[in-house]
Scaffold this active site. Sequence first.
Site, short mmCIF file in Angstrom:
data_model
loop_
_atom_site.label_atom_id
_atom_site.label_comp_id
_atom_site.label_asym_id
_atom_site.label_seq_id
_atom_site.Cartn_x
_atom_site.Cartn_y
_atom_site.Cartn_z
N CYS A 107 -29.71 -3.32 2.25
CA CYS A 107 -28.47 -3.98 2.54
C CYS A 107 -28.82 -5.71 2.89
CB CYS A 107 -27.58 -3.54 3.65
SG CYS A 107 -25.79 -3.71 3.53
N HIS A 167 -27.49 2.41 2.21
CA HIS A 167 -28.57 2.48 3.44
C HIS A 167 -29.04 3.86 3.18
CE1 HIS A 167 -27.11 -0.61 6.08
NE2 HIS A 167 -25.99 -0.59 5.40
N GLU A 198 -31.27 5.29 5.01
CA GLU A 198 -31.44 6.07 6.30
C GLU A 198 -30.09 6.89 6.95
OE1 GLU A 198 -29.92 1.79 7.28
OE2 GLU A 198 -30.81 2.85 5.75
#
Length: 513
Positions: free
Chosen positions: A82, A170, A172
């Site tokens: 990002c 993202h 994660e």
Amino acid sequence: MKQVPILVLDFGSQYTQLIARKLRESGVYTEVVPYRESIEDIKARKPQGIILSGGPASVYAEDAYKPDEGIWDLGLPILGICYGMQLITQHFGGSVIAADHHEYGKAKLHIENENSPIFKDVAQDSIVWMSHGDRAERLPEGFEVVGTSENSPYAAIANESKHIYAFQFHPEVHHSVEGTHMLKNFAKYICGCESTWNMGSFAKEKIAQIRAQVGEKKVLCGVSGGVDSSVVAAMLHEALPKEQLICVFVDQGLLRKDEAEQVQDMFKLLDIPLITIDAKKEFMEALAGVTDPEQKRKAIGEKFIEVFDKEAGKHTDVSFLAQGTLYTDVIESVSVKGPSKTIKSHHNVGGLPDWMTFELVEPLREIFKDEVRKLGLELGLPKHMIGRHPFPGPGLAIRVMGEVNEEALRLLRESDAIMQEELRSTGYYDKVWQAFTVLLNVQSVGVMGDNRTYDNTVCVRMVESVDGMTATFAHIPHDVLEGISRRIINEIDGINRVVYDISSKPPATIEWE
């Protein structure tokens, strides 16, 4: 300084910790440091790869967060996420602009280059989590598009020759279905990391460090009954002779039903000597007339220090104090401030009160909460103690709305115990992240038999979460909720109404106070 295979530079994203946790779960030791970390400190950790996290800032803003320029000259693989992607784009000569349409939430990622090692064995189309207002407009020279989404033509880019990769999404976040796989690919196939990190090796390393730090001196360890302090005590017990460890348990009368006895039984089972101080009366006196949540916390904190200090004064030959500081606390105490959350210095980080002259022993400061539980099992702590739901530091005091007194605690303890019994018997205890009851300062009219009642209301709160940062209320079957309600009302004198909290976090918090 120990070698850190993957180093994450934190630019203020609420998800940064998840990057480290996902990689650690796959056996790759990872640390998080502020984006402003000096190149000297980065080199000292000897990383095999660097990850640039997301963040709230814009790279074209005057006060944009920028890492030490030296990271670009290390020749290490880099993954930007990002904001990290936008930094990479800008640094290598591309351009970043404010997006016409902000992209938040789920999106479908389509892999354009299946041969890229970052996407090894990853499905060509998968759901990912987007959360950005800026986007790359023009790619730097040498970079290619390796993934796209409907609103992001540059969802994933790469410079394979430089081993630099960047995602607009993202990976994660658990909504990114293949995200963990992508992070593992970066660590394993691009950085060459091995999956050697586990709680067994960590325990051995940390026990050796404790022995080296403490030597033949004594350690004072405060035990709250929670998972963290119990694991600290177990680790110290493993590392040191019995006569060097002094464990103190302050029973402030604010624990769940039978919890104080369970703590003492566990320490007996582990053969760890435990000094128990019955301070219920002192804490009740300190809380008399207090209704404000913050004042409750203050009163409890001050009284605990007073009681613990008195006991510590009896042990003049003690040199060390053990604390259950977690890696989350350490990260948040130095983290970048962003609009996603207010970061404050944690009570376990930053030193001791002036009246204490001990040196700190913090064996958990490098690991996360879920790793603490794994470590506890590794050290032989009972599974039923390690698997307990999170419990707030001020205890039941912040689950009693209004003034805390013995009658309120009785109602709360009994209702909470019934709820937990029902969850265990129906198999739902381990399916929710946290469950508890709250005694509301609300009375209502009811009918029991032929008699009118005007009694207390209990709220049942159950949530599903990964880390407590966000949470949704648990969708528990109505027959389970009905069983909890029926038993609480029938078995506890003084309660005639049970309600269920269907709020999520945000906007609500998990605890009521």
